[in-house]
Design an enzyme around this catalytic site. Structure first.
Site, PDB file in Angstrom:
ATOM      1  N   CYS A   2     -12.386   1.650   4.209  1.00 43.22           N
ATOM      2  CA  CYS A   2     -13.186   0.759   3.057  1.00 43.22           C
ATOM      3  C   CYS A   2     -14.134   1.508   2.319  1.00 43.22           C
ATOM      4  O   CYS A   2     -14.303   2.667   2.825  1.00 43.22           O
ATOM      5  CB  CYS A   2     -14.033  -0.404   3.958  1.00 43.22           C
ATOM      6  SG  CYS A   2     -13.032  -1.430   4.752  1.00 43.22           S
ATOM      7  N   GLY A  28     -10.061   0.859  -0.878  1.00 42.43           N
ATOM      8  CA  GLY A  28      -9.790  -0.528  -0.408  1.00 42.43           C
ATOM      9  C   GLY A  28      -9.396  -1.484  -1.693  1.00 42.43           C
ATOM     10  O   GLY A  28     -10.163  -1.488  -2.512  1.00 42.43           O
ATOM     11  N   ASN A 103     -18.305   0.316   6.892  1.00 48.11           N
ATOM     12  CA  ASN A 103     -17.002   1.116   6.662  1.00 48.11           C
ATOM     13  C   ASN A 103     -16.729   1.925   8.211  1.00 48.11           C
ATOM     14  O   ASN A 103     -17.501   2.210   8.601  1.00 48.11           O
ATOM     15  CB  ASN A 103     -16.891   2.112   5.583  1.00 48.11           C
ATOM     16  CG  ASN A 103     -15.789   3.055   5.670  1.00 48.11           C
ATOM     17  OD1 ASN A 103     -15.887   4.237   5.230  1.00 48.11           O
ATOM     18  ND2 ASN A 103     -14.736   2.673   6.170  1.00 48.11           N
ATOM     19  N   GLY A 104     -15.696   1.385   8.745  1.00 47.80           N
ATOM     20  CA  GLY A 104     -15.285   2.070  10.088  1.00 47.80           C
ATOM     21  C   GLY A 104     -14.737   1.112  10.909  1.00 47.80           C
ATOM     22  O   GLY A 104     -14.638  -0.338  10.452  1.00 47.80           O
ATOM     23  N   TYR A 266      -6.179  13.075   3.044  1.00 51.28           N
ATOM     24  CA  TYR A 266      -5.483  12.108   2.130  1.00 51.28           C
ATOM     25  C   TYR A 266      -6.596  11.086   1.599  1.00 51.28           C
ATOM     26  O   TYR A 266      -6.580  10.787   0.273  1.00 51.28           O
ATOM     27  CB  TYR A 266      -4.687  11.470   2.990  1.00 51.28           C
ATOM     28  CG  TYR A 266      -4.180   9.961   2.367  1.00 51.28           C
ATOM     29  CD1 TYR A 266      -3.339  10.151   1.403  1.00 51.28           C
ATOM     30  CD2 TYR A 266      -4.453   8.813   2.687  1.00 51.28           C
ATOM     31  CE1 TYR A 266      -2.858   8.667   0.634  1.00 51.28           C
ATOM     32  CE2 TYR A 266      -4.252   7.566   2.135  1.00 51.28           C
ATOM     33  CZ  TYR A 266      -3.366   7.626   1.103  1.00 51.28           C
ATOM     34  OH  TYR A 266      -2.872   6.676   0.526  1.00 51.28           O
TER      35      TYR A 266
HETATM   36  P1  AMP Z   1       4.954   6.474   5.071  1.00 47.71           P
HETATM   37  O1  AMP Z   1       5.540   6.094   4.141  1.00 47.71           O
HETATM   38  O2  AMP Z   1       4.444   5.395   6.019  1.00 47.71           O
HETATM   39  O3  AMP Z   1       5.128   7.678   5.817  1.00 47.71           O
HETATM   40  O4  AMP Z   1       3.398   6.996   4.391  1.00 47.71           O
HETATM   41  C1  AMP Z   1       3.128   8.217   4.195  1.00 47.71           C
HETATM   42  C2  AMP Z   1       2.238   8.226   2.916  1.00 47.71           C
HETATM   43  O5  AMP Z   1       1.278   7.222   2.822  1.00 47.71           O
HETATM   44  C3  AMP Z   1       1.568   9.502   2.847  1.00 47.71           C
HETATM   45  O6  AMP Z   1       2.081  10.450   2.069  1.00 47.71           O
HETATM   46  C4  AMP Z   1       0.293   9.158   2.215  1.00 47.71           C
HETATM   47  O7  AMP Z   1       0.061   9.409   0.859  1.00 47.71           O
HETATM   48  C5  AMP Z   1       0.168   7.630   2.364  1.00 47.71           C
HETATM   49  N1  AMP Z   1      -0.786   7.377   3.850  1.00 47.71           N
HETATM   50  C6  AMP Z   1      -0.965   8.209   4.738  1.00 47.71           C
HETATM   51  N2  AMP Z   1      -1.654   7.550   5.619  1.00 47.71           N
HETATM   52  C7  AMP Z   1      -1.890   6.425   4.995  1.00 47.71           C
HETATM   53  C8  AMP Z   1      -3.268   5.261   5.339  1.00 47.71           C
HETATM   54  N3  AMP Z   1      -3.751   5.265   6.482  1.00 47.71           N
HETATM   55  N4  AMP Z   1      -3.317   4.186   4.522  1.00 47.71           N
HETATM   56  C9  AMP Z   1      -2.518   4.264   3.263  1.00 47.71           C
HETATM   57  N5  AMP Z   1      -1.727   5.287   2.931  1.00 47.71           N
HETATM   58  C10 AMP Z   1      -1.522   6.027   3.832  1.00 47.71           C
END
Ligand code: AMP
Length: 471
Positions: A2, A28, A103-104, A266
């Site tokens: 968030c 978010g 947030n957390g 990320y």
């Molecule tokens: P996935 O398709 O499940 O392997 O998602 C990986 C991709 O989603 C990564 O390349 C990131 O850009 C993004 N990502 C990774 N962790 C998160 C997260 N907790 N919430 C939203 N997007 C994420």
């Protein structure tokens, strides 16, 4: 995950809060909200939707006041319903009213809630923010704590990640967990207003120049008045009384900070600075290390998965002296693919989100750079697209170690059983994704990209949880 914002000491607090929240929209997109005090009344507006949808000019004009706190929500704990939106407001019969945004994620949510419910504290949601504000109200009403004292008690009893803003009718508080897991920065705007936000990119939009991290286990109280300069000379332009209380005992007990390293990889915006680092520089260093480990590969193109991997790709390209190519195009209006509830919807959304440049990949040897693989949904689709566009070879490089463990401190990682790294070997994953080679940065190399590696939580990669798992 968030984002939060707090504003104190300006006539258009709600407008400033909306601008600040808009800069944090990446943190978010499910819902957002704001609580604004005009000194007598705290008004609350929160809804499912994006900041620009929920806070039109008309809506903002219904929120007069000089103090505002706000929140953008990306559900981790608790479902994506209006009940779980923040801020949460507590109105007491005796008069005091508190609003809080956080947030957390908390680790001992269940036991604290049970304890409060046994004292007849009533909950409308299953959201951490509501628990925090009700805990504070309970301490204030039933134990006679001053607000700061209640916050200090909260820091002793509640375990987890929490970067919080709290407002009363006349004051703003900011406070942060002893491990300072999530980012939280504050400063003074040109008109003397105090601004606090999750990320400095939000302070940038409000032209805040003096910036500070809220210290670990720190409490900052801001109230109306003149003359107190506790926080030091850089705050000369602050209009109001500002008191910083950093409980050295709490901080010492916590050992050290444990910032979330995934924020750098990320989650945060690349134009933000926190935990003592420029986010984009950490990403460039990650890319440079990936390139160093690939000597002799000699690709034609370095292609980052936009936007999250752009700087990792740039670091790789600069270090390898192979040009960065923006061969993948992202549709920015699609929203989050990661949190779509069903896998089929997720697959379809990924296809809508990414496309390739025409006549670009044919017969090329590509290094494709992404920040992380979680379920493997996104990258599999992207690789298919690039292959269909005629690429000769695809070598996939990932700017994080394998995600093998869920995050309990505020990032929405799926259950361990859904993490592809837990279910298959690296070679099996490579083969499923369909690339010629697959390498992740290793944890040691990742640690070398930040100045104080011991000050980070890397539990999603190592399983080493500084506060343990939820109880
Ligand atoms: P996935 O398709 O499940 O392997 O998602 C990986 C991709 O989603 C990564 O390349 C990131 O850009 C993004 N990502 C990774 N962790 C998160 C997260 N907790 N919430 C939203 N997007 C994420």
């Amino acid at each position: 995950m968030c984002g939060i914002i707090g504003i104190f000491g300006t006539d258009n607090a709600a407008n400033m809060a909306a601008l600040g929240l808009f800069a944090e929209q990446h943190r978010g997109q499910e819902s957002c909200g704001m609580a604004v005090s005009d000194g007598l009344v705290i008004r609350l507006r929160k809804k499912m939707g994006l900041v620009k949808e929920v806070f039109s000019d008309d809506r903002l004009s219904e929120l007069p006041g000089t103090i505002a706190i706000g929140h953008v929500r990306y559900p981790t704990k608790g479902s994506a319903t209006e009940f779980n939106t923040q801020p949460h407001l507590v109105e007491t019969l005796a008069g005091p009213t508190y609003a809080l945004a956080s947030n957390g994620d908390l680790v001992n949510y269940a036991s604290i809630r049970k304890h409060l419910e046994a004292q007849n504290v009533y909950f409308k949601s299953d959201n951490d923010g509501e628990l925090l504000v009700k805990y504070l109200a309970y301490r204030i009403i039933h134990h006679g704590d001053e607000i700061s004292e209640a916050i200090r008690n909260l820091m002793k009893e509640v375990k987890g990640a929490y970067s919080c803003v709290l407002c009363t009718r006349t004051e703003l508080y900011m406070f942060r967990d002893p491990l300072s897991i999530r980012p939280m920065v504050w400063g003074i705007a040109p008109d003397g207003a105090v601004v606090v936000a999750s990320e400095s990119c939000s302070l940038d939009t409000l032209d805040v120049v003096d910036r500070h991290e809220v210290p670990p286990a720190g409490i900052i109280r801001i109230s109306k008045g003149q003359g107190n300069r506790d926080a030091g000379t850089t705050l000369e332009r602050c209009n109001d009384i500002l008191v910083i209380e950093n409980d050295p005992n709490l901080y010492r007990n916590s050992g050290t900070e444990k910032h979330c390293i995934f924020e750098h990889i990320y989650f945060s915006r690349p134009d933000s600075h926190h935990f003592g680092e420029d986010v984009y520089r950490v990403r460039e260093s990650i890319g440079a290390i990936l390139a160093k480990n690939d000597e002799g590969l000699n690709p034609d193109l370095i292609v980052p998965v936009p936007d999250s991997s752009n700087f990792i790709g740039l670091g790789y390209a600069t270090a390898s002296k192979v040009p960065l190519s923006l061969g993948l195009i992202r549709n920015h209006y699609i929203g989050r693919t990661f949190i779509k509830p069903e896998q089929t919807i997720r697959d379809e959304s990924v296809r809508q989100k990414f496309n390739v440049l025409p006549n670009f990949f044919k017969d090329k040897k590509i290094v494709l750079v992404d920040d992380s693989i979680v379920r493997g949904t996104t990258i599999r689709k992207i690789v298919k697209l690039i292959k269909n566009a005629g690429a000769a070879e695809i070598h996939l490089r990932i700017g994080s170690p394998q995600v093998c463990h869920s995050c309990y401190y505020g990032i929405d990682t799926p259950d361990a059983g859904e993490l592809v790294a837990n279910c298959f070997s690296l070679e099996e994953i490579r083969s499923k994704i369909g690339v010629d080679s697959l390498k992740h940065i290793n944890i040691g190399d990742l640690r070398s990209c930040v100045q104080k590696p011991d000050n980070y939580c890397d539990a999603c990669f190592t399983g080493d949880y500084p506060l343990g798992e939820p109880t």
